[in-house]
Each structure stands twice: as structure tokens, then as C-alpha cells.
Design an enzyme around this catalytic site. Structure first.
Site, short mmCIF file in Angstrom:
data_model
loop_
_atom_site.label_atom_id
_atom_site.label_comp_id
_atom_site.label_asym_id
_atom_site.label_seq_id
_atom_site.Cartn_x
_atom_site.Cartn_y
_atom_site.Cartn_z
N SER A 141 0.86 -1.18 0.00
CA SER A 141 0.00 0.00 0.00
C SER A 141 0.90 1.23 0.00
O SER A 141 1.89 1.29 -0.74
CB SER A 141 -0.92 -0.04 1.23
OG SER A 141 -1.77 1.08 1.28
N TYR B 54 -4.33 8.00 -7.15
CA TYR B 54 -3.41 7.09 -6.46
C TYR B 54 -3.80 6.99 -4.99
O TYR B 54 -3.87 5.88 -4.43
CB TYR B 54 -1.97 7.59 -6.59
CG TYR B 54 -0.96 6.68 -5.94
CD1 TYR B 54 -0.50 5.55 -6.59
CD2 TYR B 54 -0.49 6.94 -4.65
CE1 TYR B 54 0.42 4.69 -5.99
CE2 TYR B 54 0.43 6.09 -4.05
CZ TYR B 54 0.88 4.98 -4.72
OH TYR B 54 1.78 4.13 -4.12
N LYS C 153 -5.05 3.46 -2.94
CA LYS C 153 -4.42 2.92 -1.75
C LYS C 153 -5.37 2.92 -0.56
O LYS C 153 -5.32 2.02 0.29
CB LYS C 153 -3.13 3.69 -1.42
CG LYS C 153 -2.06 3.53 -2.49
CD LYS C 153 -1.73 2.06 -2.77
CE LYS C 153 -0.60 1.91 -3.77
NZ LYS C 153 -0.28 0.47 -4.05
#
Length: 272
Positions: free
Chosen positions: A134, A148, A152
Site C-alpha cells: 500500500s 493514487y 491505496k
């Protein structure tokens, strides 16, 4: 005792570093990459201890086939490291549908497909360890990395749930959460949106914060990853780097303060 580790995105960066660290100590590694030529040096050096497999993690059927081939070749899969992924740089307004879907497809769904594929193998074995790569950006966010960040955050929620669901099968789940490191994640491995001039100030502020002192040395992460793999009781979450913990602590303290200031409004919304 030697273990068999399946690692995605092993062509460069963390994936290749960790694959070699595992091979150096005698583990067996199934290393996947889109371009198998990037693994030729490891194959030449470590021979039968490495099984290189071509894989695009977005292809769910190919992921299942790769897991099955690894199990057939080495007899077991002790650890899956879902490392494949990339960064999409650009503000949310700038991001096209294709760019957004591509980011989530690789960083989230690719990880999901491999996790699903390995679970039957690990359940049959009665043990296993799934390690999801992660990011500190699964807890805190930065402008210009909205998709992004979102990918995550999704990996965090998925993996915490998975850990609870598979604990009874002897399967462990861990999240590795690096801060910034001097890999090519922001270079050759990244993608960029088409910039809008309205966000020049946002991008400039983001770039100004990227000073060399905040980036860790990638090679220094290998020892922590080996310790995580060897742990009999691995943590659900492990930060990598010295910047992650203080930053996330500050973020959560700010969140708690805000929640606390609105707690009466929140409680009243219960209606009883």
C-alpha cells in the site's frame, strides 16, 4: 527454513530489490513482470530458485494461471507480495476516465485478483501470508495524486477486511505502507495527466515539497520486508521509512480533533 514467495511487479524498484534479497538468502521466488527480459539477470544468477512469469495483473485469468503454475512448480506458495502498481500524477479535474480506470484497475483490482487467486492454495495448505504493498498515502493524502490516494485507501479497506475473513484458515495479511523512496515510481513507472493551467499553483506547491531529504533509500527496506515475512505474528500494517509514522500521527490527531468538535451533532443524528 526456505520459503516460496510470489511477487508481482518484480521488474524494477521495490519488487526487484526484494526478490533479490529473498533469493540471496535461499528462498524460492516466483517473480512476475510484463517484460521477462527485465528478470534475465536474476535468472542467470539464481537459476532454479527463481521462476520468472510474464503477467499483466489486470488480466484476472492470467493471474489465476500464474498462481497455479507457481504452485505446480514449487509445490507451495508461502507468501504473496502484491507489489505491482504505478502512480498517476495529476489533479482530479484533469484526470480522464481512461486514466482513472487504469489507475484503479492496476493498483486495486490487480491486487484483488491475485489475492483471490492465491486463497484456495493457502486455504488448502492451512497457512500463508498475503502482503499488500500500500502506501502512507493510504492514510494521508497529497494533492496531484488523488486517484493514487484513492487506490491505496481502497487497498487498505480491502486488506483489513480480508485479514478478518481468512484468519481462521491460518492465513495472515499485512499492509506495507512506504513513505517516499528514491525509486523510479515517480519516473518511468508513473503516468501524467494533461495539465490544466488553473492548477499551476497546486502543482508548484506539490513540487516544492519534494525535497531530497524526505526520500528513503530503497535498498534499506529489504531487511524490514524479510523480518515481516519471517515473523510468526506479523502486523496488519507496517510503515516503511522514517517520515510515515509522524505524518500519519499528525493527520489522525487532526481528524480526532475535528470529530471531537462535531461529536454532539454526530450523536444527535442517531435519533435516540
Amino acid at each position: 527454513m526456505a520459503k516460496t514467495i510470489f511477487i508481482t511487479g518484480a521488474s524494477r524498484g521495490f519488487g526487484k530489490l526484494w526478490a533479490e534479497a529473498l533469493l540471496q538468502r535461499g528462498d524460492k521466488v516466483v517473480a512476475t513482470a510484463r517484460d521477462l527480459g527485465t528478470l534475465d539477470d536474476l535468472v542467470a544468477k539464481y537459476g532454479d530458485n527463481i521462476l520468472p512469469l510474464q503477467l499483466d495483473v489486470n488480466d484476472r485469468a492470467a493471474g489465476v494461471a500464474a498462481i497455479n503454475k507457481a504452485k505446480e512448480h514449487f509445490g507451495s506458495i508461502d507468501v504473496l507480495i502484491n507489489n505491482a502498481g504505478y502512480g498517476l500524477f495529476g489533479t482530479i479535474e484533469e484526470t480522464t476516465e481512461q486514466e482513472a480506470r487504469g489507475q484503479i484497475e492496476t493498483n486495486f483490482f490487480g491486487l484483488l485478483w491475485l489475492s483471490q487467486a492465491v486463497l484456495p492454495v493457502m486455504r488448502q495448505q492451512g497457512y500463508g501470508h498475503i502482503i499488500q504493498v500500500s502506501s502512507v498515502l493510504g492514510h494521508a493524502t497529497l494533492p496531484v495524486l488523488g486517484l493514487y490516494n484513492a487506490s491505496k485507501f481502497a487497498v487498505e479497506g480491502l486488506s483489513e477486511t480480508l485479514a478478518a475473513e481468512v484468519k481462521g484458515f491460518g492465513i495472515k495479511v499485512s499492509l506495507i505502507e512506504p513513505n517516499g523512496f528514491a525509486t523510479d515510481w515517480a519516473g518511468a513507472s508513473s503516468a501524467q495527466t494533461v495539465a490544466m493551467p488553473e492548477y499551476e499553483g497546486v502543482r508548484a506547491a506539490f513540487q516544492a515539497g519534494l525535497t531530497d531529504d524526505i526520500f528513503g533509500i530503497p535498498e534499506a527496506t529489504s531487511d524490514a520486508v524479510l523480518k515481516l515475512i519471517d515473523s510468526e505474528n506479523p502486523p496488519l500494517r507496517l510503515f516503511l521509512g522514517s517520515q510515515a509514522y509522524p505524518w500519519v500521527k499528525q493527520v489522525y490527531e487532526s481528524r480526532y480533533a475535528e470529530w471531537d468538535s462535531w461529536k454532539e451533532v454526530s450523536a444527535a443524528a442517531q435519533g435516540k
